[in-house]
Design an enzyme around this catalytic site. Sequence first.
Site, PDB file in Angstrom:
ATOM      1  CG  ASP A 184      -6.809   7.248  -8.797  1.00 27.18           C
ATOM      2  OD1 ASP A 184      -7.864   6.601  -8.909  1.00 27.18           O
ATOM      3  OD2 ASP A 184      -5.903   7.238  -9.652  1.00 27.18           O
ATOM      4  CG  HIS A 256      -9.098   6.722 -11.976  1.00 28.95           C
ATOM      5  ND1 HIS A 256      -8.631   5.605 -11.318  1.00 28.95           N
ATOM      6  CD2 HIS A 256      -9.044   6.420 -13.292  1.00 28.95           C
ATOM      7  CE1 HIS A 256      -8.287   4.674 -12.215  1.00 28.95           C
ATOM      8  NE2 HIS A 256      -8.543   5.144 -13.417  1.00 28.95           N
ATOM      9  CD  GLU A 320      -7.521   2.271 -15.860  1.00 28.60           C
ATOM     10  OE1 GLU A 320      -6.999   1.169 -16.052  1.00 28.60           O
ATOM     11  OE2 GLU A 320      -7.342   2.932 -14.807  1.00 28.60           O
TER      12      GLU A 320
HETATM   13  C1  ACM Z   1      -3.304   4.397 -16.303  1.00 22.19           C
HETATM   14  O1  ACM Z   1      -2.343   3.646 -16.099  1.00 22.19           O
HETATM   15  N1  ACM Z   1      -4.512   4.060 -15.884  1.00 22.19           N
HETATM   16  C2  ACM Z   1      -3.166   5.666 -16.980  1.00 22.19           C
END
Ligand code: ACM
Length: 757
Positions: A184, A256, A320
């Site tokens: 991440d 991420h 995201e």
């Molecule tokens: C998430 O909670 N961003 C998958």
Amino acid sequence: MKLQALIAAALLSAVSASAGVADYNVIPRPQSVEENSSVSPFVLSRDVKISAPKSLRRESEFLKDYLSALPAGKSSGRIELKTGLKSDNPEAYRITVGPKNIVVEGASAAGVFYGIQTLRKSLPADLSDAVEMPAGVIEDAPRFAYRGAHLDVVRHFFDADEVKTFIDMLALHNINKFHWHLTDDQGWRIEIKKYPRLTEVGSKRAGTLIGRYGAGTEIDSIPVEGYFTQDAVRDIIGYAAERHIEIIPEIDLPSHMMAALASYPELGCTGGPYEVLCTWAGYKDVLCPGKDHTMEFIGDVLTEVMALFPSKLIHIGGDECPKDRWKECPDCQARIKELGIVATDDASAETQLQGYVTRYAAEVARKAGKSVIGWDEILECDDIPADAVVMSWRGIDGAVKGTARGHRVIQTPNDYLYFDYYQSDNLDNEPLAIGGYVPVDRVYAFEPFSDGMSDGQKALVMGPQANLWTEYVPTFSHLQYMELPRMAALAEVQWSLPERKDYHDFKCRMPRLIANYERAGYNYARHIEDTDVAYRPDRKARALEVKASVYPGSTLRYTLDGTRPSGSSAAYTSPLLLDSDCVITAASFDGEGRMGSVVSDTLVVTAPTFGTCKLAYEPYSPFAFGGADALVDGLVGNDNFRSGRWVGFLGDPCDATIEFAKEAEVSEVSFKTCLVWPEGALEMRKAEVYGSKDGVDFELLATLDNPEQDPAQGNGAYSHVLRFDPVTLKALRVVITPCEPSGIWKRILFVDEISAR
Ligand code: ACM
Ligand code: ZN
């Protein structure tokens, strides 16, 4: 009776006098438990002989280990482990308990393993004596083949021993898939031989944001670092496999990826410089799919990871992903051209560029004989591979849409199964969490077959999974606190048939599972022992029914005058019916008289209370709580939007029409709104009150304008009153319009208790 049998019976009753008794109704609840009290029980002690074929050697060792907590002594006979049970379900098992032996027969070794878990969990909390195992038959098999738990080891790092303990926790709850979030923005936690800087640089960050994201920007200076070598990963995979748990790794892309960008800046659109993030959001940099070497990087990393993990699934993230850089990047724009991508009403060119990344990763997986899982954002692009599995996290929409498009799905809706959310509405006693509200009973209430799914869609639901993101979970003990006992509720959602589920019964079965937590030294949250009061407006009686569920061994005490209950306050024995203003305050007292947390609610009974309330716009489902009824149930919302008293609206006004139970003269209408951050609640902009004398025609009685929302306005409940000349009414319509939202957060209008005098 022959002398020998008499002696045996005497011996048995001598043991029984002090023995605890097993209860096969464990968590998760087995599909069928039939006890036969006309037959003597099996007496179990530590030294029981276990017979098992070589193929079940490990299962036999687990059982021996679990039983080592029992005292030494004579058992009635032996425990036999075997496979060969005929069942459509490979994880099925049957346990047959007789006076002389216990047979655990599985449809596979996994079935035997779950039978052993049931035996282990059936033992009483007190293991100081041998245990009587009632004669009978337990037949069991899981409802879902995919029973998942996710853990983020990036935001905070948990080492190999801790991950193994986490796996032990999963095994105790019959969970068979461990979704391991390994990369991440805040760290890269898995060795990739071809890209050593991912761990040399990417596994380290300088510090961590202090407090909640958005509330401040100060970073502590405590470095966070750590990663798993490929040898360590193999060891953990083996450890999980022995416990019949498959590990599904996640490499979250194309967003991420700040840790990867900090390690190899050429993977980004701008070339950097980039840093491993010390905070939780607010970045725009992601992998650049316009650059061939970035796509090669994706392929190389996934290939190396897939070679390590036997799982047929690999998670490629996809959540995201801000598109800001792609819009500006000549390479990304050239790729869009090369692919012939044209923006549509539903999907921008850049959204479809993410689809290209998803397809690319899926193709790499397919070449390795595997398929990808992606977070539900992957559905934003029409053209994704048919074998891609959708993990629905923004509620259940991804599961409904995904199955409608023919994809297999995993249900991880944040409003039921995000274990980083608060589990209590009393935040004074809770460690800082990301937000939300997912108490144990909410987890328990989750149904993976969403309303409106066809049988074909249901067949594509692989199963449910809970996720634990660890931004606000710095230690392993804290991790356990967030997981337990919510994991127990999850286990029952994953394993047990809906008709076997009952929350009160579940709570009564919890103490035995908690004894297992205590034997293993696990930290766990204790809210489940707290006072659990449910209210139901009784419109006919014009009263509020108060029903409590009392944790085994506790007494619930209450007052109606707002004072704190004590050991001499009235004890709750049966439901109460309250029909006038009061403050009900209750607390449970455990066997030693220790008081648990106090719950308190204010009841105000006026003309609309217990009336019939209809809403023109549906509330926002995660914060609907009691829905329309909650606005006129007499219970008044306080500063806590999670209390269940409030009703949240997203984008729409609260437009409530209330028919009174009987005509009443009124001259003022009042209600409250609740402001809260980070859920981003809004203040009302305007309120209008209409009255009706016949329940049909409505006339405007009063309006109230509120200036624009003051950004400095603090959290909490705000009262609003609209006054007018006295009038006798049969019905009332109240329309509350929220202020305009601003910023990126969803803005919710919380409203409660509409009263009129
Ligand atoms: C998430 O909670 N961003 C998958
Ligand atoms: Zn780019």
